[in-house]
Design a protein around this motif. Structure first.
Motif, PDB file in Angstrom:
ATOM      1  N   THR A 170     -36.611  63.387 -79.243  1.00  0.00           N
ATOM      2  CA  THR A 170     -37.975  62.860 -79.210  1.00  0.00           C
ATOM      3  C   THR A 170     -37.936  61.348 -79.135  1.00  0.00           C
ATOM      4  N   ARG A 180     -43.833  59.527 -77.246  1.00  0.00           N
ATOM      5  CA  ARG A 180     -43.776  59.176 -75.831  1.00  0.00           C
ATOM      6  C   ARG A 180     -43.300  60.343 -74.979  1.00  0.00           C
ATOM      7  N   TRP A 181     -42.342  61.085 -75.460  1.00  0.00           N
ATOM      8  CA  TRP A 181     -41.921  62.305 -74.787  1.00  0.00           C
ATOM      9  C   TRP A 181     -40.976  63.071 -75.709  1.00  0.00           C
ATOM     10  N   VAL A 183     -37.942  66.428 -75.320  1.00  0.00           N
ATOM     11  CA  VAL A 183     -37.253  67.387 -74.468  1.00  0.00           C
ATOM     12  C   VAL A 183     -36.363  68.281 -75.333  1.00  0.00           C
ATOM     13  N   TRP A 207     -30.694  61.653 -69.392  1.00  0.00           N
ATOM     14  CA  TRP A 207     -32.155  61.685 -69.346  1.00  0.00           C
ATOM     15  C   TRP A 207     -32.680  60.252 -69.346  1.00  0.00           C
ATOM     16  N   THR A 211     -39.157  58.302 -69.576  1.00  0.00           N
ATOM     17  CA  THR A 211     -39.940  59.500 -69.268  1.00  0.00           C
ATOM     18  C   THR A 211     -39.396  60.778 -69.890  1.00  0.00           C
ATOM     19  N   GLY A 212     -38.126  60.789 -70.233  1.00  0.00           N
ATOM     20  CA  GLY A 212     -37.499  62.009 -70.701  1.00  0.00           C
ATOM     21  C   GLY A 212     -37.047  62.930 -69.586  1.00  0.00           C
ATOM     22  N   HIS A 213     -37.235  62.526 -68.331  1.00  0.00           N
ATOM     23  CA  HIS A 213     -36.846  63.365 -67.201  1.00  0.00           C
ATOM     24  C   HIS A 213     -35.322  63.372 -67.032  1.00  0.00           C
TER      25      HIS A 213
END
Length: 375
Positions: A170, A180-181, A183, A207, A211-213
């Protein structure tokens, strides 16, 4: 009759008092001792040792030193104080144990064994936000160096703090705790690190910290990070699962064969190799400067490379040219001068703190094992 009544009442009163005292001692509690004095002023000092401490300090905002205890976090200052002072503030949680501490600017973020994350204003010690999370490990060691310099599951990335627990990662705004994001990480990821280029990296991949992408095109793990700041953040390089070195200051890793050597480290776009009785700096595979002498690379900050020479001097070099800016022994005045070994350290723009072990690495070097120096 009165005597009989007293015989009944007195034990009840004693028992009730014992229960009350036990509750006050053992009940869950938080104790805050906020700052009452002024926030220390940041200063620029000539290079040299400034003091030593019993506990490992996390240098925060260039102004205060934050320490971790089994069930508390506390701060003193200024950073250049000769020894540990009466705390400016302290914060304790009972019966929870402290797991780790990180800082972003003047915000001190603490994580506890029950998973609670509590952020404190480093200027006052007052809590500014809190959030629940997965259970965490607990405090280990005498000086708290692991909790403040390598806290498990806590990392920083710009204005964010990253919290890892189980397979959950997190990101929260350090200033106010805003999520904020988040995963869910793949199995086998483990606790990772954050690169200087803004990636959270673990054994299973990478990652984006904004964005956590997930980010594709990374080499295969498991990875070994090099050239990191405290909290395994801002790492300038890594070695992949096959031992190949990569620079990680950009958005994608850049192959750096010079970093393959196990004793090499990274600093910005430089690979620093302490081998052959010298420290050599390479950029894009080409030598750019060389410092003659055996030394360990402690890191690079603010355009300077800091070495620990074999004779236990701190040596400060210009990162661009290798020119020596300063050199001084890492002993405070009137301290016994005997061999010691570096165990862990923190390097900031203006200060260095090194935890020292005895010559056989079997114990700490003196009762105040951490030496602090201005750079």
């Amino acid at each position: 009759m009165v005597i009989r009544l007293l015989r009944v009442v007195v034990p009840v009163v004693v028992l009730a008092a014992s229960v009350l005292i036990g509750w006050r001692v053992l009940a869950p509690a938080e104790v805050l001792e906020p700052a009452t004095g002024a926030y220390p002023v940041a200063v620029t000092l000539p290079p040299g040792t400034t003091g030593k401490t019993t506990m490992a300090p996390l240098i925060v905002d260039g102004r205060i030193r934050v320490y971790a205890g089994a069930r508390l976090v506390k701060a003193d200052g200024p950073v250049q104080a000769e020894t540990m002072y009466t705390p400016l503030w302290s914060y304790r949680r009972w019966p929870q144990r402290l797991a780790g501490v990180v800082a972003v600017a003047a915000t001190v973020v603490t994580r506890w064994s029950d998973g609670e994350v509590v952020a404190l204003d480093g200027r006052t010690g007052e809590p500014v936000w809190r959030a629940a999370g997965p259970a965490a490990g607990s405090f280990t060691g005498r000086t708290g160096s692991a909790a403040v310099w390598a806290p498990p599951g806590l990392h920083t990335a710009g204005t964010s703090v990253l919290i890892a627990g189980g397979r959950q990662l997190t990101a929260r705004a350090a200033a106010d705790g805003t999520p904020r994001w988040a995963v869910t990480l793949p199995p086998g990821c483990g606790d990772g690190f954050v690169t200087a280029g803004g990636r959270y990296v673990c054994a299973a991949g990478a990652w984006d910290v904004l964005t956590g992408h997930p980010v594709r095109g990374w080499p295969n793990g498991p990875f070994s990070a090099v050239g990191c700041d405290v909290a395994r953040s801002g790492c300038a390089g890594l070695r992949d699962g096959s031992g190949q070195g990569w620079l990680t200051g950009g958005r994608r890793p850049e192959r750096a064969p010079r970093l393959d050597a196990p004793d090499a480290t990274a600093a910005g776009d430089l690979v620093l190799s302490p081998a052959g009785g010298a420290v050599t700096a390479f950029r894009a595979g080409r030598e750019v400067w060389r410092w003659a002498g055996a030394a360990r690379v402690l890191g690079a900050r603010a355009g300077r490379v800091v070495l620990l020479a074999a004779d236990l001097r701190a040596v400060v070099l210009d990162a661009a040219t290798g020119a020596q800016r300063a050199a001084f022994p890492l002993y405070v005045p009137d301290e016994r001068v005997e061999p010691w070994q570096p165990d862990a350290w923190q390097l900031t723009d203006g200060f260095l703190a090194v935890q020292r072990l005895g010559p056989d690495a079997g114990g700490f070097y003196t009762t105040d094992p951490v030496v602090v120096a201005a750079l």
